[in-house]
Design an enzyme around this catalytic site. Structure first.
Site, PDB file in Angstrom:
ATOM      1  N   GLN A   1       0.829  -1.226   0.000  1.00 53.52           N
ATOM      2  CA  GLN A   1       0.000   0.000   0.000  1.00 53.52           C
ATOM      3  C   GLN A   1       0.847   1.251   0.000  1.00 53.52           C
ATOM      4  O   GLN A   1       0.526   2.223  -0.659  1.00 53.52           O
ATOM      5  CB  GLN A   1      -0.922   0.068   1.226  1.00 53.52           C
ATOM      6  CG  GLN A   1      -1.327  -1.252   1.795  1.00 53.52           C
ATOM      7  CD  GLN A   1      -2.661  -1.737   1.286  1.00 53.52           C
ATOM      8  OE1 GLN A   1      -3.160  -1.246   0.281  1.00 53.52           O
ATOM      9  NE2 GLN A   1      -3.213  -2.699   1.973  1.00 53.52           N
TER      10      GLN A   1
ATOM     11  N   GLU B   1     -14.836   1.224  -5.991  1.00 54.34           N
ATOM     12  CA  GLU B   1     -14.678  -0.191  -5.611  1.00 54.34           C
ATOM     13  C   GLU B   1     -15.993  -0.899  -5.954  1.00 54.34           C
ATOM     14  O   GLU B   1     -17.065  -0.425  -5.604  1.00 54.34           O
ATOM     15  CB  GLU B   1     -14.371  -0.289  -4.109  1.00 54.34           C
ATOM     16  CG  GLU B   1     -14.584  -1.648  -3.470  1.00 54.34           C
ATOM     17  CD  GLU B   1     -13.651  -2.750  -4.009  1.00 54.34           C
ATOM     18  OE1 GLU B   1     -12.426  -2.565  -3.973  1.00 54.34           O
ATOM     19  OE2 GLU B   1     -14.187  -3.793  -4.462  1.00 54.34           O
TER      20      GLU B   1
ATOM     21  N   ASP C   1      -5.471  -0.338  -7.887  1.00 57.58           N
ATOM     22  CA  ASP C   1      -5.186  -1.387  -6.911  1.00 57.58           C
ATOM     23  C   ASP C   1      -6.143  -2.538  -7.185  1.00 57.58           C
ATOM     24  O   ASP C   1      -7.068  -2.795  -6.423  1.00 57.58           O
ATOM     25  CB  ASP C   1      -5.396  -0.809  -5.501  1.00 57.58           C
ATOM     26  CG  ASP C   1      -5.126  -1.837  -4.422  1.00 57.58           C
ATOM     27  OD1 ASP C   1      -4.489  -2.863  -4.712  1.00 57.58           O
ATOM     28  OD2 ASP C   1      -5.576  -1.627  -3.278  1.00 57.58           O
TER      29      ASP C   1
ATOM     30  N   ASP D   1     -10.241  -2.172   0.624  1.00 60.78           N
ATOM     31  CA  ASP D   1      -9.812  -2.378   2.007  1.00 60.78           C
ATOM     32  C   ASP D   1      -9.431  -1.062   2.687  1.00 60.78           C
ATOM     33  O   ASP D   1      -9.357  -0.991   3.908  1.00 60.78           O
ATOM     34  CB  ASP D   1      -8.644  -3.384   2.054  1.00 60.78           C
ATOM     35  CG  ASP D   1      -7.523  -2.985   1.106  1.00 60.78           C
ATOM     36  OD1 ASP D   1      -6.818  -2.010   1.394  1.00 60.78           O
ATOM     37  OD2 ASP D   1      -7.356  -3.652   0.062  1.00 60.78           O
TER      38      ASP D   1
HETATM   39  C1  JFQ Z   1      -4.567  -4.549  -1.443  1.00 58.73           C
HETATM   40  N1  JFQ Z   1      -5.084  -3.268  -1.193  1.00 58.73           N
HETATM   41  C2  JFQ Z   1      -5.125  -5.133  -2.705  1.00 58.73           C
HETATM   42  N2  JFQ Z   1      -4.338  -6.322  -4.672  1.00 58.73           N
HETATM   43  C3  JFQ Z   1      -4.218  -6.174  -3.274  1.00 58.73           C
HETATM   44  N3  JFQ Z   1      -1.819 -11.131  -6.442  1.00 58.73           N
HETATM   45  C4  JFQ Z   1      -3.867  -7.536  -5.328  1.00 58.73           C
HETATM   46  C5  JFQ Z   1      -3.964  -8.742  -4.471  1.00 58.73           C
HETATM   47  C6  JFQ Z   1      -3.580 -10.006  -5.197  1.00 58.73           C
HETATM   48  C7  JFQ Z   1      -2.179  -9.917  -5.696  1.00 58.73           C
HETATM   49  C8  JFQ Z   1      -2.045  -8.716  -6.551  1.00 58.73           C
HETATM   50  C9  JFQ Z   1      -2.465  -7.441  -5.811  1.00 58.73           C
END
Ligand code: JFQ
Length: 364
Positions: free
Chosen positions: A128, A172, A222, A152
């Site tokens: 993050q 989201e 993200d 999140d």
């Molecule tokens: C966290 N804020 C989100 N995003 C995470 N393979 C993904 C999670 C799975 C991973 C790649 C990033």
């Protein structure tokens, strides 16, 4: 729905105290007890991601036999990473995916979506902090920022450190991720408490199509891995939509998988971005022990306009008043880590620079 999943929901109701039999709670099946973390594989149908006290990633939900369930994910075939489970805290299907939260032995609480680890309390900082500060410290005075995904709240928490930021949109798609984070990951979800945050629950592609051209100084994607519907997030039309929403000299930071596992995907994304973003395009990476192969990367791109030197942060975090301690201390990112993140091992450097050469021969 598979029998195992059905039983999983039943177990959840029982754990929530919602299921009863004439006011008397049913006996809690062994698969729902804390001790269920150590049941043998044959009994572990209830929470199909956890076998004998270990969560294993990846897992394909389409598999029928135990083996297929655990070793069939198209993103990283032929390997699996396991985390020891102490307690399952939440497991439910949202409109979009299976959401699982468990207490691990070594990494604190873990959030899993459709069998893929999204974050753990211990190492989330390495992801993050990097995905937020790599772009925001590369431009002067970012004001308008968009987060795609990130339900999140961890990326929001990091953006909040930037006092120049006036407006943060977050789009989201899955409200359950937000709710679960607020309940189980308060250190991340505190990102939503910032009054500059405007939450949009919905499809990011749609949201971006309706955004005014040139609105954002920075966009942070993200996203989940590009399997199923998320596939479009690594295709050219999506990057064109992102570029359109950025102001001249605006920056994009996009999750870009592992250099060990997804070299071709990185090459493809970089060549699309070199065609789409007329400023600069770079790959940076960080170490996240609970992601496949232990590393994950980011694509940093800028649109045509004032040039952006990603490698030397023009807006260093250490110079922003109160930033390193805001809400929570910075645990991973600093200006030295920023510059180091763009240093690539030879095998990747070669691939990325040969792309650049062919782009310039094509006059791009
Ligand atoms: C966290 N804020 C989100 N995003 C995470 N393979 C993904 C999670 C799975 C991973 C790649 C990033």
């Amino acid at each position: 729905m598979e029998g195992g999943a059905e039983r999983g929901l039943e177990c959840q109701k029982i754990m929530d105290g919602k299921a009863n039999n004439n006011g008397v709670n049913k006996e809690i099946p062994s698969c729902c007890l804390k001790a269920r973390a150590s049941v043998p594989e044959s009994d572990a149908q209830c929470h199909s991601t956890v076998v004998s006290g270990w969560f294993s990633e990846p897992r394909s939900s389409s598999g029928k036999t135990g083996k297929q369930l655990y070793y069939n994910n198209p993103m990283w075939p032929g390997e699996a990473h396991s985390i020891k489970v102490e307690d399952i805290l939440f497991q439910e299907k949202s409109l979009y995916q299976e959401v699982l939260v468990f207490q691990s032995s070594n990494y604190g609480k873990v959030l899993v979506l459709d069998g893929i680890v999204q974050l753990t309390e211990k190492d989330e900082c390495a992801y993050q902090e990097m995905i937020a500060h790599l772009p925001l410290c590369s431009i002067v005075s970012p004001k308008n920022v968009l987060v795609v995904g990130g339900g999140d709240g961890g990326v929001l928490r990091e953006i909040s450190r930037h006092t120049s930021v006036e407006h943060i949109d977050i789009c989201e798609i899955d409200e359950m991720v937000i709710d679960v984070s607020k309940k189980f990951f308060p250190e991340l979800a505190l990102g939503f408490e910032d009054p500059r945050v405007n939450l949009h629950v919905g499809d990011a592609v749609e949201f971006l199509r309706n955004s005014p051209k040139g609105k954002y100084d920075a966009i942070i994607v993200d996203s989940s891995d590009p399997v199923g519907p998320a596939q479009e997030l690594v295709e050219k039309p999506f990057f064109e939509t992102l570029a359109r929403a950025l102001r001249p000299g605006g920056v994009l930071c996009n999750m870009a998988e592992s250099m060990w596992l997804h070299t071709h995907l990185i090459e493809d994304m970089m060549s699309i971005c070199r065609e789409t973003f007329k400023g600069s395009v770079h790959y940076a990476w960080t170490s996240v022990p609970t992601y496949p192969s232990g590393v994950i990367g980011f694509l940093l791109c800028s649109t045509e306009g004032p040039p952006v030197d990603f490698l030397n942060p023009i807006n260093p975090i250490e110079k922003i008043e109160g930033a390193t301690q805001h809400r929570r201390e910075l645990r991973f990112y600093n200006s030295e880590v920023h510059t180091a993140a763009f240093v690539l091992p030879s095998f990747l450097k070669q691939k990325v620079s040969s792309l650049r050469d062919s782009a310039s021969t094509n006059g791009v």
